[in-house]
Each structure stands twice: as C-alpha cells, then as structure tokens.
Design an enzyme around this catalytic site. Structure first.
Site, PDB file in Angstrom:
ATOM      1  N   MET A   1      54.582  16.781  44.938  1.00 32.45           N
ATOM      2  CA  MET A   1      53.640  16.353  44.970  1.00 32.45           C
ATOM      3  C   MET A   1      53.841  14.316  45.266  1.00 32.45           C
ATOM      4  SD  MET A   1      50.353  16.728  45.215  1.00 32.45           S
ATOM      5  CE  MET A   1      49.235  14.667  45.783  1.00 32.45           C
TER       6      MET A   1
ATOM      7  N   HIS B   1      59.239  15.504  53.176  1.00 33.93           N
ATOM      8  CA  HIS B   1      58.272  16.141  53.155  1.00 33.93           C
ATOM      9  C   HIS B   1      56.932  15.520  52.466  1.00 33.93           C
ATOM     10  CE1 HIS B   1      54.529  19.281  53.552  1.00 33.93           C
ATOM     11  NE2 HIS B   1      54.514  18.893  52.953  1.00 33.93           N
ATOM     12  N   GLU B   2      57.222  14.979  51.779  1.00 36.52           N
ATOM     13  CA  GLU B   2      56.292  14.272  50.331  1.00 36.52           C
ATOM     14  C   GLU B   2      56.813  12.663  50.871  1.00 36.52           C
ATOM     15  OE1 GLU B   2      55.171  15.883  48.833  1.00 36.52           O
ATOM     16  OE2 GLU B   2      55.858  17.239  48.315  1.00 36.52           O
TER      17      GLU B   2
HETATM   18 ZN    ZN Z   1      52.332  18.725  52.011  1.00 37.65          ZN
END
Ligand code: ZN
Length: 1020
Positions: free
Chosen positions: A400, A434-435
C-alpha cells in the site's frame, strides 16, 4: 495498492476491505462490529484492562433511535480530564512551505466535490458526504494498547471551512465509540469562546456517517474547529488500524499495530471526511511504550513524555502536505530498520522484524534508485523529506502506497538470495516500483473519486515496468508485460460480465470490487497503447504537465486526456481534429475490446479490415444492445519489408467505422502482421491464407517475426479457436514451430494457452491422449533446459526452465517426478541444508515430491514451514502442501487454513484453499468445503472472499457444476458483497467451458487421433 501473489501470477487486487465486518446489526440496534463488541466485553465483563482507566473512562450505553444509535458515556462526571490538550494556536502551526502554494490551488477547485454524479446503485443509497464542508487540517492523537486489550484512545480535531450554509456536520466513522460530551465546535476565530451548541449526535450506520446536528447554521467562507474524544479498536481484520503479530527468534510472540486505509477504512481509525477528493493536512501524535517505535507519513518533530504514564511517550509528527485520508498511515512496532539516502534529499528507510531485517537489504538498494528514477521520469521532485517502507507480517493486499510510509506484505519487500527465487526478486522490484510510482500518480495527484481508480492503478501498474527496467534492463520486462498484463487481462475482458474500467461506484462494496485485474492490467495495457500511439516524448510531456497542474489536488481522467492532447497537438503526434479523449473514451467507458479481422484481396495487395467486440461466447439472448466500436490504432508490417518497431498508428480506425481498406500491401504470397509488439489492446484474425503464410514463416525462420509478435500470434490464434473464430487445426498448427523456439515469452504464451485445454480435459477420457501430445511439445524443451539450475543464467532462461520443469512434472513426466522426489529426499535427510534445491526449482520439487509422497513428506514440509524465517519460502511450502493426493490430509489442511492459531496466517488462508482447489484430487473437496463451511469462512474473513470462491470453481465445465454454482449464488446472494461480480464471471466462465466442451472436445479428440495420439485402448 498492489495485489498479492499466488504461484507465478500476480493476481489482481480484490476487495481487501472487509465491509461486512461492520456488521451493523439492525436487530440489536448496536453499531459496533464483533471486534468492538469483544473489546467491550473485555472491558465490561472481565475487567481485563491494562491501564485501568478505561474501565470508567468509557462506560458506554447504547441510546437508540430508529435509524441510528449513538453511544454515550454512562457517567460523564467520572471521566478523567481529556488526555490531550486541544491546540488553540492554529495560526502558529508550522506548515511545510509546499502547503501554502497549494492552498491557492485548492481554492480554485473547491466546488466540484461531486456527490450527485456517482450514486450508489445499491438500494439507491447515496453514500457520499454532503459537500457543505471542506476539511482543511486534522490533528489526530492515538494511543493504541497493542500489548493490552487492543483498545485505542483517540482524539481528533478537524479544521474545516463551510462552503454552503449547513446546520449539520457529517463525517465518516466506523467501529468507533464517541464520547459525546467531549464533542465541541468552535469558530476558528474564536477558539476560547463558548462555541456552537450541538443539539443532537446521530450515527447513520448504513452510510457510516457521524452527524452533529447544530442549533445554528454554519456560514459559507467561515472556518470551524470540531474536536472529540473517542474509543477505537485494534482489530484483526487487516483493515483500519489493526494488529499484527509474529514469533521472535526466542519464541516469544510480539505484537505490532499497523494501518490499511484504502479505500474506505481511515474512518475506522478516527472520524474523518473519508473521501479521496477531500484532501487536508494531517498532524499526527502517536503514543507508544518506550520499548517500541512509531512511524507515520512525516518525520517525527518531537517525542514528549506522557504525563503520569512512566513507560509511555508521544511521538509528534510534522504536519503533512495536503493529502487524502486513505493515504494516512501509522505503524507502531519493535521493528529494526536499515537506512539509505536517495538523491541527497530523501531519507530512505526499510523496516522489518529484527530477525528478517537483512532480507530488506535488497529493497534498501533498489528503492532509492527507483525513487530517483521516477523524479526524473515524472519531472517532479519527491516532495517529502523521507520515505519509509515496512514489511508487515499480516497484510491483506500486496502493498500500500501510503505517502512516505509504504507498507508491504513480507513477500513483496523482503528477499533472501539464498532462499528466494528469481521471480521473487522481480516481484519485489515490481511492487516497490509500483508503490513508488503512486507517490506521484495517486498521492500528489489523486482521483477525485474512486471511479477513476483505474487511472491510479493502471498508471502505477504500467510505470512499474519502467522502474524494473531501469534497475535490471537484462530482465526484458517490457517483453514480459505482454505476457503478464495484456494476455492475462484479455481473458477476463472477453466475458460479457466484464466491466468498463471507468465505472461509477458508491458503496464500499462496489469500490473494493474494482480493485481487480481490469483496473490494474487493462488500465496498464491501454496506457501502454496510448504511450505508443502518442510516442514516448509526447506521453511524458503531457504526463508531467498534468502532474504539475494538479499538484496536491484531485483530478479526473478528462484532465489527463486534456494535457496529453495539448502535448500531442504541439508535437504533431495526433491530427488536430483528434483528441486523446475521443480515442480513450472508447477504451475506458466501454468494456471489452475488439478483434480486428484482416481479409486480403485475392491478389493480396489490399486488405479489408473490420472490428468487432471479441467475446468467447456470444450470448444469444443477451440484453446488452450497446454497439461496441473503438478508435483503433492500426499498426502493421509485411514480409517484403518486415519492421516491427513502428508502433505509432499507421491508420486510425474510427469508432464510426465498421470496416476500412488498407492499400499497398505486398502480393498474396507474402504475409502481413497487424498489431506490432502487441501494443494495441486488440486481437487480430486473418483470412486462412494469411494464417498459412504465418505458420510457414514461423516454421522456416521464426526470428523474422519479433519475439512479442510470436507470443501474440500464439495467444490470438488459441483464443480465436477457443471462441470458435478459428479452426483448432490452424491454431495448433502454430505450435509446430516451437521445437525451434528458444525465447521465454513465446513459450510461456504457448504453455499458458495449453493449460486451458489441459484443464478442460483433466477429468475426461481424452486426457491421456492430450497429455501425450503436450509431452511431445514439452519434452524437447525440458531436455534442453535441464534440471540443473544456475542463478547466473539470464533471468528469462531461469523462468523458461522453471516453466518447463513445472509443466513436465505436472504432466507426470517420469524423469521429472523422479528428480523432484530425489531432491526432496536428499533435503529430508539434510533438513538444515537449504541449498540442496535451487530456489527457482523449489516450488516444483516440493509440490511433486509431496504429490508422489505420503504423510512423512507432508509433515516434513509442515515442519519446514514453521521453521522458515523467509516469507517467500513459507508461501512455496503452503502451496506445495496442497499438492498431496491424500484426501484426508487435504481435508485437515483446509480446516487448518480457516482456524486461527493453526500456524497459518489469515492473509495466507486463500493460498492454502487455492492450492487444494487446483489439485485434481482436492478440487471437489474444496468446493464441498466452501459450501458446507460458508458461514465459518465468511466469519473468518468478515466477508465473502472472491479469491477463495474463484479458485474453488476454476475449470468447472459440466451442467451439473453450473447448477450447483447457480444454487450457490442464489443461497448467498445477500452475503456476496464485493464478490458478486467474481461469482457472475465464474458462472459465465462455466457456461463458456460447457459450450467449449460441446463444440471442441470431440474435434480435438479426433485431431489427436489423426495425429497419432489415440484416445482408444487396444481391445484385441
Ligand atoms: Zn497500486
């Protein structure tokens, strides 16, 4: 957010947010969840409270009205004075310089906090907040009792501005008990005055709203300060502010507290305006005992001793930049960290439990490199002074992107070169990239509402490949993209029950449903398509202008389209009368994608090109009357001058065009190939003659065709055959060339497509013949890669070996099974030697050794699972233990998966279930278990878990199974929640499989017979 990983696939994100856990029980009229009820039980029944003060501090009773219930303290006079002093000097508050500039921006855009547009279809309840108030700043103080009764003593202040006259204050809250007599409202200019009287507190449990009804109206343009004390709860549902635990090397169990707020769970930690469009600055205080440490989005500005509590301190954090509530994060733990500095201005730290901290070294190295690369890529500095990344033992998603404090599953951040496989390494880089991409795309500029979630996730899922490619160019991830994203999501998006990537959502269940593969992989795929038709330079210019224009603000997809169009017109990469919006609306607002049919003229020199939605099965009685057409960037090359590098549109096919003609093609003896590098989000079908030419070219010299296009031809051919648009004869004809193929990507595309045939045939009499055919394709590959693994081989060669071995064993290749068992036995005799089996081959060896073995092999794996300190190894063992053929062991294993404290973490239960369901022996067991134990599994997750349901019904292909599935849906309609669409897709897939079996089973059996793979036994 990133989804978690299962086997070799990066699974789509799914609803990780347990909205059913709210479980407002209307009958009892109480709004707390089971978790809070348990807490209350502890406080009021057993009196088992650590600090003692809680007992009388919060003694709530439930006051009910018809639709709402608000808890008020029983004995306000006995309440201790507020543990937190309200800050009255708001004007002197230190704010980072960035904030000032953005407040101006924010003013411009305060009006469109839309509530009317996206109403929830769910019972037509509008779950959006009223737009009369805009939060400006929060002060949040939380004292979590991690090593106590899991309560949280909380205090929140919200500064807000009235945009319209209003006589109520409405904000989000869930699983929180307010102390109503502490709730005050004062005008910001008159903090010491008497304040405004609140005449009624209300709780709307359907919408998760707390409402303060006021005696007088708030005035537009005026600012107010709302403050309250409350009681929260550190739940074990992996959302909100929750608890996680791990066993230390000395055998003691340690607790930590961590948050997961996306999409709608910040409201479980503190009352707030919990919508992404309502950005504010946050000033956080976290209380901790002195043996622990705390982390939040910003750096700690000071640590203050807690009055009257010797072992406690307050960590006071710098005020944040303006941000959405879902990006706020807290971690309180006894973790260790490693630090680095990125580009001279950002402190970079990676955190993990102390015994695993050396596994964080790899992330410590690649994180700062990628962060620096993205500053360059997005042409904008990372705005915070620090970036923390934490590996959490219990985590629902993969990771996240909380601003400045990214949280991960351990497998997504930790890497042990001695134990983890090459794919684990790529996964770590991918998730980190990605994060970090989200720190710009998502955090600095945020979607105004969850409808545009795809933009966030699609972008991060695309740009992560640039991050990986920058760190490890030799991994050829841009080739892998086609395999991992485009071809995978094509499967889901060829169902009628797919959905447009831009979709109106309201209710939290609907929001969590769209954290799926369509948002992630299709989003990434169409952004890649756009990147190619605009060209890289134009794409980056438009992107950077967009990020600059909406810094610290919210935006919608049209805003991005506008900036990209401007850049395209400046650069001349799009005609003046064509906009990005015209093109992209056809890809984002409609679901599905086209198949382009190319039919050449008799002499071959021209071709008629038409478009049609690609569906695996066209429902005869479908009520979908929408005419599906797209703006399609056509790219192509020809045999006389093959050039696979021009990925800009050579011809635009309009959404008003059913067909067009392409002139100037070579003579009919030379092939044409459309969709170069598979950058277009569409499939291509040809006339039979062109297919023959392609098959011939592959067979004579496949290297003339680019690697990605070889994978594309295989995948398109097999899926066209699956949909009945191409003869299997032709599709399987493509496979003949594979004996000469050495590249991983085409091989993987080929094998992935064969797995559908294998799955359909698995329980039929024709399986033996199909297996022999598949082995004939695979054995040469198996022999060429060998069982000896080398980590110094190029990554894609390691992947190729992994794939070949896993398939050979899967098809019962005797040599493969023998070697797997030998390696495993060798390991069993030397259990402490983890280097006997190469990390890349462990999954295959474990699974097949356990499959051919008995209880002894299984128990050994369980022992190793308990012993291992590496999450990736634990995952492999969990999956492999589902490979046993002993049904009683599988049955016991299923029970363990859903039993807390069995040794299997809640976050991993789906992995166990999936492994049992994938096993041909375990499949019906898993399905029966799911039906029998529905209530228990539901309770275990606090909701219907779509991933568990999906894996149970994978490869269903009989009418009886369809009946059971429909009955299942009928029985659990009320419970399905965020799994509703997944079940609908499963029903459609089952129907497709049944139709496929009817249409193709006999055809393929005949084809196998004709090609020397007889399905019949000799009876003479
Ligand atoms: Zn994402």
């Amino acid at each position: 957010m990133t989804g978690s990983k299962l086997g070799g696939d990066v699974l789509a994100m799914e609803g990780n947010h347990s909205h059913h856990a709210i479980s407002f029980d209307k009958n009892k009229g109480c709004y707390v969840s089971r978790g809070v009820a348990v807490l209350l039980g502890i406080i009021f029944v057993s009196g088992l409270v650590v600090t003692g003060l809680l007992v009388y501090y919060y003694a709530p009773q439930v006051r009910e009205t018809q639709q709402q219930a608000v808890l008020v303290p029983q004995n306000p006079s006995s309440v201790r004075k507020p543990l937190l002093t309200r800050r009255r000097t708001t004007t002197t508050r230190r704010r980072p310089s960035t904030v000032r500039s953005t407040i101006t921006t924010a003013k411009v855009s305060t009006t469109p906090i839309a509530t009317t547009k996206e109403e929830s279809p769910k019972g037509n309840i509008d779950v959006r907040l009223p737009r009369a108030l805009k939060p400006l700043h929060y002060l949040v103080k939380l004292q979590p009792f991690i090593n106590g009764n899991f309560s949280i003593i909380g205090y929140v202040e919200v500064e807000m501005e009235a945009l319209e006259p209003t006589s109520n204050i409405t904000l989000h809250m869930a699983d929180i008990i307010t102390r109503n007599e502490t709730i005050t409202l004062v005008p910001l200019g008159d903090l010491d005055g008497p304040g405004l009287r609140i005449k009624k507190h209300e709780y709307d449990n359907e919408r998760q709203f707390y409402v303060a009804h006021l005696e007088q109206e708030l005035q537009p343009g005026h600012k107010y300060l709302l403050s309250m004390e409350f009681l929260g709860y550190l739940n074990d549902q992996l959302h909100g502010f929750y608890r996680s635990s791990y066993r230390d090397t000395d055998g003691t169990d340690k607790m930590l507290a961590v948050t997961q707020f996306q999409a709608t769970d910040a409201r479980r930690a503190f009352p707030c305006f919990d919508e992404p469009g309502l950005k504010a600055t946050f000033e956080v205080y976290l209380a901790r005992t002195t043996n622990m440490s705390s982390i939040s989005n910003m750096p700690i500005s000071e640590t203050i001793p807690m009055e009257g509590e010797e072992d406690w301190v307050w960590d006071h954090y710098d005020a944040s930049v303006p941000m959405s509530t879902y990006l706020v994060a807290f971690v309180v733990s006894d973790f260790a960290y490693l630090s680095a500095t990125a580009n001279n201005h950002t402190l970079f730290r990676v955190w993990a439990r102390e015994s695993a901290i050396e596994q964080a070294e790899f992330s410590r190295q690649v994180g700062p490199i990628i962060l620096t690369h993205f500053e360059d890529y997005f042409n904008q500095s990372y705005p915070l002074p620090k970036q923390d990344m934490v590996a959490i033992p219990d985590f629902s998603a993969g990771a996240m992107e909380n601003w400045g404090l990214i949280t991960y599953r351990e497998t997504a951040m930790l890497f042990d070169p001695a134990v983890s496989a090459a794919s684990n390494k790529q996964y770590v880089v991918a998730v980190v990239a990605h994060e970090l991409a989200h720190q710009w795309f998502g955090n600095i500029v945020t979607p105004r509402w969850w409808t545009d979630l795809w933009l966030n996730e699609g972008f991060a899922s695309y740009v992560e490949y640039f991050g990986i490619n920058y760190v490890e160019p030799s991994w050829q991830v841009m080739e892998q993209f086609v395999l991992n994203e485009v071809q995978i999501v094509f499967g889901l998006d060829s169902l009628e029950s797919s959905h447009p990537i831009s979709i109106p959502v309201g209710h939290p269940d609907e929001i969590s449903q769209i954290f799926d593969r369509i948002s992630y992989a299709k989003g990434a795929s169409i952004i890649r398509m756009m990147n190619h038709f605009l060209t890289e330079a134009t794409f980056r210019k438009g992107l950077s202008n967009y990020l600059d224009a909406f810094k610290y603000d919210n935006a919608e997809q049209d805003d991005l389209w506008r900036h990209l169009t401007e850049a395209a017109h400046e650069d001349g990469t799009l005609p003046d009368d064509l906009t990005v919006k015209i093109i992209m609306d056809t890809w984002t607002l409609q679901m599905g994608y086209p198949v382009i049919k190319v039919v050449r003229s008799p002499d071959g020199t021209s071709a008629t090109v038409s478009q049609e939605r690609f569906l695996l099965v066209k429902e005869e009685n479908s009520d979908d009357t929408h005419e599906y057409r797209w703006w399609v960037p056509l790219t192509y090359t020809t045999e006389d001058d093959p050039n696979f590098n021009n990925t800009q549109a050579q011809v635009w096919m309009k959404d008003s065009e059913a067909q067009l003609t392409i002139p100037s093609l070579p003579s009919k003896e030379q092939w044409v190939i459309f969709n170069l590098q598979e950058t277009g989000y569409y499939r291509v079908n040809y006339d039979d003659h062109n297919w023959e030419l392609l098959i011939h070219q592959l067979f004579t010299n496949h290297r003339v065709i680019s690697t990605i296009n070889r994978a594309q031809i295989i995948d398109d051919a097999m899926n066209l055959a699956k949909a009945g648009q191409l003869m299997y004869d032709t599709a399987l004809g493509v496979y003949n060339y594979l004996v000469e193929e050495t590249e991983y990507v085409p091989w993987a595309a080929a094998i992935n497509n064969l797995s559908y045939l294998k799955g359909m045939f698995a329980r039929s009499g024709g399986y033996g013949a199909l297996k022999n055919y598949l082995l004939d394709i695979l054995v040469p590959l198996y022999d060429s890669v060998g069982f000896e693994d080398s980590v110094s081989d190029p990554l894609l060669d390691q992947y190729k070996r992994q794939k070949a071995l896993s398939w050979a064993c899967e098809l019962d290749h005797p040599d493969c099974l023998y070697k797997a068992a030998s390696f495993y036995n060798h390991w069993m005799s030397n259990p402490d030697n983890s280097s006997i089996i190469s990390p890349n081959l462990k999954s295959t060896v474990y699974c097949h050794a356990i499959a051919v073995g008995g209880e002894r092999e299984w128990n050994f794996a369980w022992g190793q699972y308990l012993k291992s300190n590496v999450a990736a190894e634990k995952n492999r063992l969990l999956s492999a233990m589902g490979c046993t053929k002993h049904i009683w062991i599988l049955s016991r294993y299923l029970e363990m998966a859903f039993t807390p404290s069995s040794g299997i973490r809640k976050q991993d239960a789906f992995r166990v279930f999936g492994a049992v369901a994938r096993n041909e022996v375990g499949r019906s067991l898993a399905w029966t278990y799911l039906q029998d134990q529905w209530d228990n599994i539901f309770e275990f997750y606090g909701k219907a878990k779509s991933r568990v349901i999906k894996s149970a019904i994978n490869n269903f292909n009989t009418v009886q199974q369809l009946k059971e599935l429909r009955l299942f849906r009928r029985e659990h309609l009320e419970d399905l929640g965020s799994a509703t669409r997944a079940v609908q897709q499963a029903i459609e897939s089952t129907k497709i499989n049944i139709a496929w079996m009817n249409a193709n089973y006999d055809v393929i059996v005949d084809w196998l017979d004709m090609n020397g793979y007889s399905t019949k036994l000799n009876n003479a």
